[in-house]
Write a protein that holds these residues in place. Structure first.
Motif, mmCIF file in Angstrom:
data_model
loop_
_atom_site.group_PDB
_atom_site.id
_atom_site.type_symbol
_atom_site.label_atom_id
_atom_site.label_comp_id
_atom_site.label_asym_id
_atom_site.label_seq_id
_atom_site.Cartn_x
_atom_site.Cartn_y
_atom_site.Cartn_z
ATOM 1 N N LEU A 1 12.597 -8.732 -32.192
ATOM 2 C CA LEU A 1 12.235 -7.261 -31.057
ATOM 3 C C LEU A 1 13.987 -5.933 -32.167
ATOM 4 N N LEU A 2 14.637 -6.786 -32.072
ATOM 5 C CA LEU A 2 16.184 -6.410 -33.507
ATOM 6 C C LEU A 2 14.853 -5.647 -34.575
ATOM 7 N N PHE A 3 14.392 -6.067 -35.117
ATOM 8 C CA PHE A 3 13.744 -6.019 -36.383
ATOM 9 C C PHE A 3 12.268 -5.029 -36.249
ATOM 10 N N HIS B 1 2.608 -4.243 -26.009
ATOM 11 C CA HIS B 1 1.288 -4.155 -26.128
ATOM 12 C C HIS B 1 1.657 -6.461 -25.443
ATOM 13 N N LEU B 2 2.898 -6.875 -27.012
ATOM 14 C CA LEU B 2 2.938 -8.635 -27.198
ATOM 15 C C LEU B 2 4.110 -8.755 -25.810
ATOM 16 N N LEU B 3 4.990 -8.108 -25.462
ATOM 17 C CA LEU B 3 5.961 -7.893 -24.173
ATOM 18 C C LEU B 3 5.474 -7.991 -22.984
ATOM 19 N N GLN B 4 4.287 -8.215 -22.854
ATOM 20 C CA GLN B 4 3.460 -7.501 -21.883
ATOM 21 C C GLN B 4 3.056 -9.104 -21.240
ATOM 22 N N ARG B 5 2.648 -9.298 -22.662
ATOM 23 C CA ARG B 5 1.705 -11.092 -22.355
ATOM 24 C C ARG B 5 2.774 -11.894 -22.798
ATOM 25 N N ARG B 6 3.932 -11.721 -22.673
ATOM 26 C CA ARG B 6 5.438 -12.152 -22.859
ATOM 27 C C ARG B 6 5.776 -12.596 -21.377
ATOM 28 N N ARG B 7 5.645 -11.361 -20.622
ATOM 29 C CA ARG B 7 6.498 -11.018 -19.359
ATOM 30 C C ARG B 7 4.983 -12.621 -18.845
ATOM 31 N N THR B 8 3.833 -12.701 -19.299
ATOM 32 C CA THR B 8 2.941 -12.935 -18.385
ATOM 33 C C THR B 8 2.812 -14.688 -18.843
ATOM 34 N N ALA B 9 3.688 -14.725 -19.894
ATOM 35 C CA ALA B 9 3.580 -15.839 -19.524
ATOM 36 C C ALA B 9 5.192 -16.321 -19.058
ATOM 37 N N GLN C 1 16.368 -18.763 -14.247
ATOM 38 C CA GLN C 1 16.657 -18.428 -15.605
ATOM 39 C C GLN C 1 15.602 -17.501 -15.485
ATOM 40 N N LEU C 2 13.657 -17.854 -15.409
ATOM 41 C CA LEU C 2 12.907 -17.200 -16.120
ATOM 42 C C LEU C 2 12.825 -15.847 -14.875
ATOM 43 N N GLU C 3 13.263 -16.450 -13.963
ATOM 44 C CA GLU C 3 13.436 -14.824 -12.424
ATOM 45 C C GLU C 3 14.122 -13.600 -13.712
ATOM 46 N N ALA C 4 15.485 -14.390 -13.945
ATOM 47 C CA ALA C 4 16.500 -13.078 -14.859
ATOM 48 C C ALA C 4 15.773 -12.521 -16.074
ATOM 49 N N GLU C 5 14.726 -13.557 -17.185
ATOM 50 C CA GLU C 5 14.323 -12.663 -18.010
ATOM 51 C C GLU C 5 12.944 -12.211 -17.297
ATOM 52 N N LEU C 6 12.700 -12.176 -16.420
ATOM 53 C CA LEU C 6 11.325 -11.080 -15.978
ATOM 54 C C LEU C 6 12.285 -9.657 -15.257
ATOM 55 N N ALA C 7 13.595 -10.393 -14.534
ATOM 56 C CA ALA C 7 14.022 -8.432 -14.024
ATOM 57 C C ALA C 7 14.393 -8.006 -15.546
ATOM 58 N N TRP C 8 14.838 -8.749 -16.796
ATOM 59 C CA TRP C 8 15.480 -8.150 -17.695
ATOM 60 C C TRP C 8 14.597 -7.252 -18.956
ATOM 61 N N HIS C 9 13.043 -8.112 -18.442
ATOM 62 C CA HIS C 9 11.942 -7.361 -19.256
ATOM 63 C C HIS C 9 11.395 -5.961 -18.215
ATOM 64 N N ASP C 10 11.591 -5.385 -17.072
ATOM 65 C CA ASP C 10 11.903 -4.586 -16.124
ATOM 66 C C ASP C 10 13.304 -3.552 -17.131
ATOM 67 N N LEU D 1 14.389 -3.621 -19.628
ATOM 68 C CA LEU D 1 13.798 -3.148 -21.354
ATOM 69 C C LEU D 1 12.716 -1.986 -21.431
ATOM 70 N N ASP D 2 11.735 -2.462 -20.243
ATOM 71 C CA ASP D 2 10.413 -1.614 -20.388
ATOM 72 C C ASP D 2 10.983 0.076 -19.945
ATOM 73 N N LYS D 3 12.613 0.118 -18.859
ATOM 74 C CA LYS D 3 12.997 1.367 -18.734
ATOM 75 C C LYS D 3 13.465 1.958 -20.078
ATOM 76 N N ALA D 4 13.966 1.139 -20.906
ATOM 77 C CA ALA D 4 14.499 2.012 -21.950
ATOM 78 C C ALA D 4 13.607 2.201 -22.539
ATOM 79 N N ILE D 5 12.606 1.558 -22.883
ATOM 80 C CA ILE D 5 11.663 2.161 -24.057
ATOM 81 C C ILE D 5 10.722 2.725 -23.751
#
Length: 192
Positions: free
Chosen positions: A105-107, A118-126, A161-170, A172-176
């Motif tokens: 993500l950083l690079f 597209h990759l982030l959506q796949r990651r969110r699903t996983a 922890q995984l629920e927190a990761e999904l909240a973080w994805h939300d 990130l989506d807003k930031a993008i």
């Protein structure tokens, strides 16, 4: 932190004397190599080292049929002290591991954003599927009486922890979305 030692000593303390194959089987059944960083393949070597260090001792040798003879080990008082030390370190210190996702993500260049989305959506699903699988396993094991309250708490921690990761994805989506909606700053060049 020697996670193999922590797992093996904890198993011997909880279950009593076992041979290496039984300890390895417990590690495989719990999938501790996937979520806990234990190297299942190194458990036999760790048992030999702990025997040399006086942390475990053989109590007998068992042989079933034509299978190879197996040493059955028990934890020693020195092993109990080592387990207390390892457990204290594991519980009281916050550990961070490598994070390939953050490096990727950083690079990532701005021009790669469509691919990244597209990759982030796949990651969110996983992540969501992993959360659901772990929670279903927790529920099944709990209903069957196969796990106790500490085991159930460990499962619940991973789900949270995984629920927190999904909240973080939300977030990130807003930031993008905000960064793509804002006009590009032409004063800075793409560092890559």
């Amino acid at each position: 932190m020697n996670l193999n030692r922590l797992m093996a000593l904890g198993t011997l303390q909880n279950a009593g004397p076992l041979h290496g194959h039984e300890i390895r089987r417990i590690a495989e059944v719990t999938s501790v190599s996937n979520w806990g960083g234990v190297s299942v393949g190194a458990l036999y070597r760790e048992l030999r080292t702990m025997d040399e260090d006086g942390l475990v001792e053989p109590v007998r040798t068992e042989q079933v049929g034509r299978r190879p003879a197996r040493k059955v080990y028990r934890i020693t008082s020195q092993g109990e002290a080592e387990l207390r030390k390892l457990r204290e370190e594991a519980v009281t210190q916050v550990h961070h591991g490598t994070d390939p996702f953050s490096v990727a993500l950083l690079f990532t260049r701005t021009s790669d954003l469509p691919t990244l989305l597209h990759l982030l959506q796949r990651r969110r699903t996983a992540v969501a599927a992993m959360r659901d699988d772990i929670d279903a396993e927790r529920e099944a094991l709990s209903k069957g009486g196969a796990i106790g309250p500490l085991d159930e708490a460990m499962f619940r921690r991973r789900v949270m922890q995984l629920e927190a990761e999904l909240a973080w994805h939300d977030e990130l989506d807003k930031a993008i979305e905000a960064s793509t909606a804002a006009p590009a700053d032409t004063t800075q060049e793409d560092p890559q």
